[in-house]
Design a protein around this motif. Sequence first.
Motif, PDB file in Angstrom:
ATOM      1  N   LEU A 139      -9.286   8.245   4.219  1.00 46.73           N
ATOM      2  CA  LEU A 139      -8.959   9.653   4.014  1.00 46.73           C
ATOM      3  C   LEU A 139      -8.506  10.281   5.321  1.00 46.73           C
ATOM      4  CD1 LEU A 139     -12.097  10.699   1.920  1.00 46.73           C
ATOM      5  CD2 LEU A 139      -9.801  10.277   1.033  1.00 46.73           C
ATOM      6  N   LYS A 140      -7.567  11.199   5.225  1.00 42.96           N
ATOM      7  CA  LYS A 140      -7.153  11.989   6.381  1.00 42.96           C
ATOM      8  C   LYS A 140      -7.162  13.456   5.990  1.00 42.96           C
ATOM      9  CE  LYS A 140      -3.604  12.596   9.908  1.00 42.96           C
ATOM     10  NZ  LYS A 140      -2.290  12.142  10.436  1.00 42.96           N
ATOM     11  N   VAL A 174       0.848  -1.185   0.000  1.00 44.01           N
ATOM     12  CA  VAL A 174       0.000   0.000   0.000  1.00 44.01           C
ATOM     13  C   VAL A 174       0.883   1.234   0.000  1.00 44.01           C
ATOM     14  CG1 VAL A 174      -1.746   1.300   1.252  1.00 44.01           C
ATOM     15  CG2 VAL A 174      -1.852  -1.192   1.235  1.00 44.01           C
ATOM     16  N   PHE A 175       0.574   2.171  -0.864  1.00 42.93           N
ATOM     17  CA  PHE A 175       1.344   3.403  -0.941  1.00 42.93           C
ATOM     18  C   PHE A 175       0.486   4.562  -0.434  1.00 42.93           C
ATOM     19  CE2 PHE A 175       4.870   1.707  -3.206  1.00 42.93           C
ATOM     20  CZ  PHE A 175       4.337   0.653  -3.935  1.00 42.93           C
ATOM     21  N   LYS A 176       1.118   5.473   0.276  1.00 39.91           N
ATOM     22  CA  LYS A 176       0.417   6.602   0.867  1.00 39.91           C
ATOM     23  C   LYS A 176       1.203   7.849   0.554  1.00 39.91           C
ATOM     24  CE  LYS A 176      -1.577   8.007   5.305  1.00 39.91           C
ATOM     25  NZ  LYS A 176      -1.699   7.647   6.714  1.00 39.91           N
ATOM     26  N   LYS A 177       0.567   8.882   0.046  1.00 42.11           N
ATOM     27  CA  LYS A 177       1.305  10.073  -0.366  1.00 42.11           C
ATOM     28  C   LYS A 177       0.425  11.314  -0.238  1.00 42.11           C
ATOM     29  CE  LYS A 177       1.370  11.169  -4.561  1.00 42.11           C
ATOM     30  NZ  LYS A 177       1.499  11.390  -5.987  1.00 42.11           N
ATOM     31  N   LEU A 178       1.079  12.426  -0.124  1.00 41.28           N
ATOM     32  CA  LEU A 178       0.386  13.707  -0.101  1.00 41.28           C
ATOM     33  C   LEU A 178      -0.085  14.026  -1.512  1.00 41.28           C
ATOM     34  CD1 LEU A 178      -0.255  16.247   1.638  1.00 41.28           C
ATOM     35  CD2 LEU A 178       1.861  17.225   0.767  1.00 41.28           C
ATOM     36  N   LEU A 179      -1.313  14.455  -1.644  1.00 42.62           N
ATOM     37  CA  LEU A 179      -1.828  14.804  -2.962  1.00 42.62           C
ATOM     38  C   LEU A 179      -1.307  16.185  -3.339  1.00 42.62           C
ATOM     39  CD1 LEU A 179      -5.469  13.481  -2.632  1.00 42.62           C
ATOM     40  CD2 LEU A 179      -3.527  12.411  -3.754  1.00 42.62           C
ATOM     41  N   GLY A 180      -0.151  16.192  -4.000  1.00 38.56           N
ATOM     42  CA  GLY A 180       0.523  17.441  -4.311  1.00 38.56           C
ATOM     43  C   GLY A 180      -0.308  18.382  -5.155  1.00 38.56           C
ATOM     44  N   ALA A 181      -1.167  17.813  -6.023  1.00 38.77           N
ATOM     45  CA  ALA A 181      -1.976  18.661  -6.891  1.00 38.77           C
ATOM     46  C   ALA A 181      -2.972  19.497  -6.088  1.00 38.77           C
ATOM     47  CB  ALA A 181      -2.728  17.796  -7.904  1.00 38.77           C
ATOM     48  N   LEU A 182      -3.235  19.099  -4.854  1.00 41.72           N
ATOM     49  CA  LEU A 182      -4.188  19.825  -4.025  1.00 41.72           C
ATOM     50  C   LEU A 182      -3.509  20.834  -3.109  1.00 41.72           C
ATOM     51  CD1 LEU A 182      -6.490  16.821  -3.068  1.00 41.72           C
ATOM     52  CD2 LEU A 182      -6.642  18.355  -5.031  1.00 41.72           C
ATOM     53  N   GLY A 183      -2.181  20.928  -3.197  1.00 44.88           N
ATOM     54  CA  GLY A 183      -1.456  21.895  -2.396  1.00 44.88           C
ATOM     55  C   GLY A 183      -0.974  21.330  -1.077  1.00 44.88           C
ATOM     56  N   VAL A 184       0.013  21.975  -0.499  1.00 42.50           N
ATOM     57  CA  VAL A 184       0.545  21.565   0.795  1.00 42.50           C
ATOM     58  C   VAL A 184      -0.555  21.699   1.848  1.00 42.50           C
ATOM     59  CG1 VAL A 184       2.256  22.084   2.569  1.00 42.50           C
ATOM     60  CG2 VAL A 184       2.869  22.299   0.143  1.00 42.50           C
ATOM     61  N   GLY A 207      -3.023  19.529   1.999  1.00 45.74           N
ATOM     62  CA  GLY A 207      -4.228  18.892   1.490  1.00 45.74           C
ATOM     63  C   GLY A 207      -4.449  17.541   2.122  1.00 45.74           C
ATOM     64  N   PRO A 208      -5.590  16.907   1.853  1.00 47.37           N
ATOM     65  CA  PRO A 208      -5.888  15.588   2.426  1.00 47.37           C
ATOM     66  C   PRO A 208      -4.998  14.507   1.810  1.00 47.37           C
ATOM     67  CG  PRO A 208      -7.570  16.206   0.844  1.00 47.37           C
ATOM     68  CD  PRO A 208      -6.693  17.411   1.014  1.00 47.37           C
ATOM     69  N   THR A 209      -4.874  13.410   2.532  1.00 43.99           N
ATOM     70  CA  THR A 209      -4.144  12.247   2.016  1.00 43.99           C
ATOM     71  C   THR A 209      -5.124  11.092   1.851  1.00 43.99           C
ATOM     72  OG1 THR A 209      -3.540  11.504   4.235  1.00 43.99           O
ATOM     73  CG2 THR A 209      -1.971  12.926   3.093  1.00 43.99           C
ATOM     74  N   VAL A 210      -4.767  10.166   0.965  1.00 47.56           N
ATOM     75  CA  VAL A 210      -5.639   9.043   0.659  1.00 47.56           C
ATOM     76  C   VAL A 210      -4.839   7.754   0.712  1.00 47.56           C
ATOM     77  CG1 VAL A 210      -5.287   9.283  -1.839  1.00 47.56           C
ATOM     78  CG2 VAL A 210      -7.300   8.084  -0.990  1.00 47.56           C
ATOM     79  N   ASP A 211      -5.461   6.700   1.227  1.00 46.92           N
ATOM     80  CA  ASP A 211      -4.821   5.396   1.340  1.00 46.92           C
ATOM     81  C   ASP A 211      -5.894   4.344   1.061  1.00 46.92           C
ATOM     82  OD1 ASP A 211      -3.375   3.169   1.939  1.00 46.92           O
ATOM     83  OD2 ASP A 211      -3.172   3.576   4.086  1.00 46.92           O
TER      84      ASP A 211
END
Length: 335
Positions: free
Chosen positions: A38-39, A2-12, A14-18
């Motif tokens: 979601l976080k 499972v990979f977890k990352k900051l959604l860069g397109a939504l800006g610093v 922003g929510p994260t998704v896993d």
Amino acid sequence: MVFKKLLGALGVGGPTVDTVLDPGAVRPGGSLTGQVHLKGGSADFDIEQITLELVARVEAEHDGEETEGVAAFGRFAVAGGFRLMEGEQRSVPFTVALPWETPITQLYGQALGIVLGVRTELAVAGAKGKGDLDPLTIAPLPVQEAVLEALGQLGFGFKAADLEYGHIRGTGQQLPFYQEIELAPAPQYAHAMRELEVTFLANPGGMEVVLEADKPGGFFSSGHDVVNRHAVSHEGADQRDWNTVVDAWIRQMLASHGHHSAPAPYGHADPHGAHYSYGHHDDHGGHRSGPGMGTAIAAGAAGLAVGVAGGLVAAEVVDEVGDFFEGDDEGDEEA
């Protein structure tokens, strides 16, 4: 994995998704289940839509050269229209139906080298960001397993599997690519073919089984490919003598000399429960495929109970799968 990352397109901030898929393999046409975790970020966000996308690594021919790329073969909107509060943690369960032509990635628990994934996309306040990408494991349908088992019992050996971009003419193919499972010929057919390729095109009522034999040339003739198609039903798969059915398919194909006819509808089977249709290789548009991803899986003693042929090969398969997912995530992050 499972990979977890900051959604860069939504800006610093922003929510994260896993996205976490439920454990275990799924069959083509079956239900894929799991949860999107979601976080919330540093502020409240309006979640417009959560989309899951099915992707596959495929091979294509361009200007006479084989290339690899990623093809999407399904998109599902699983949630949306809610506000995710600052720092909030929320889980969204989902159930989606896989396409019937979804390629199989394993046989008897052994990986075939086919790489599929589920990618999560989050739309927030007019912006879209791609989140994690999770590997997808697909087990064969009963008919697929029965046909491959029969081929193994007849003495055919597994060589490789790949996904080819394009359509097989004269079939009901729905996806933009098809799977080829490449087999070494059984000893009794080694004089008549160099290789056998098997393609399954499943649908709710049954499936088309496409067999392609690479026939060697004679002293005064060059080699050529012969294609043979059969329509079989999902019903009664456990009641057929598949060794007899498949052996008849092979004999019909090798005896053919270019005759071609369309498969009969489901439910109008011959005494072997199959429908014969055979012709030259132009059903594939003249395209020949080679080994998929360097996978070399040897056939087991009991049919196609496969085992990885050596630790080096197993490591190469794992590395390529890892490169596919990690590389895709890196590309998303840069975007």
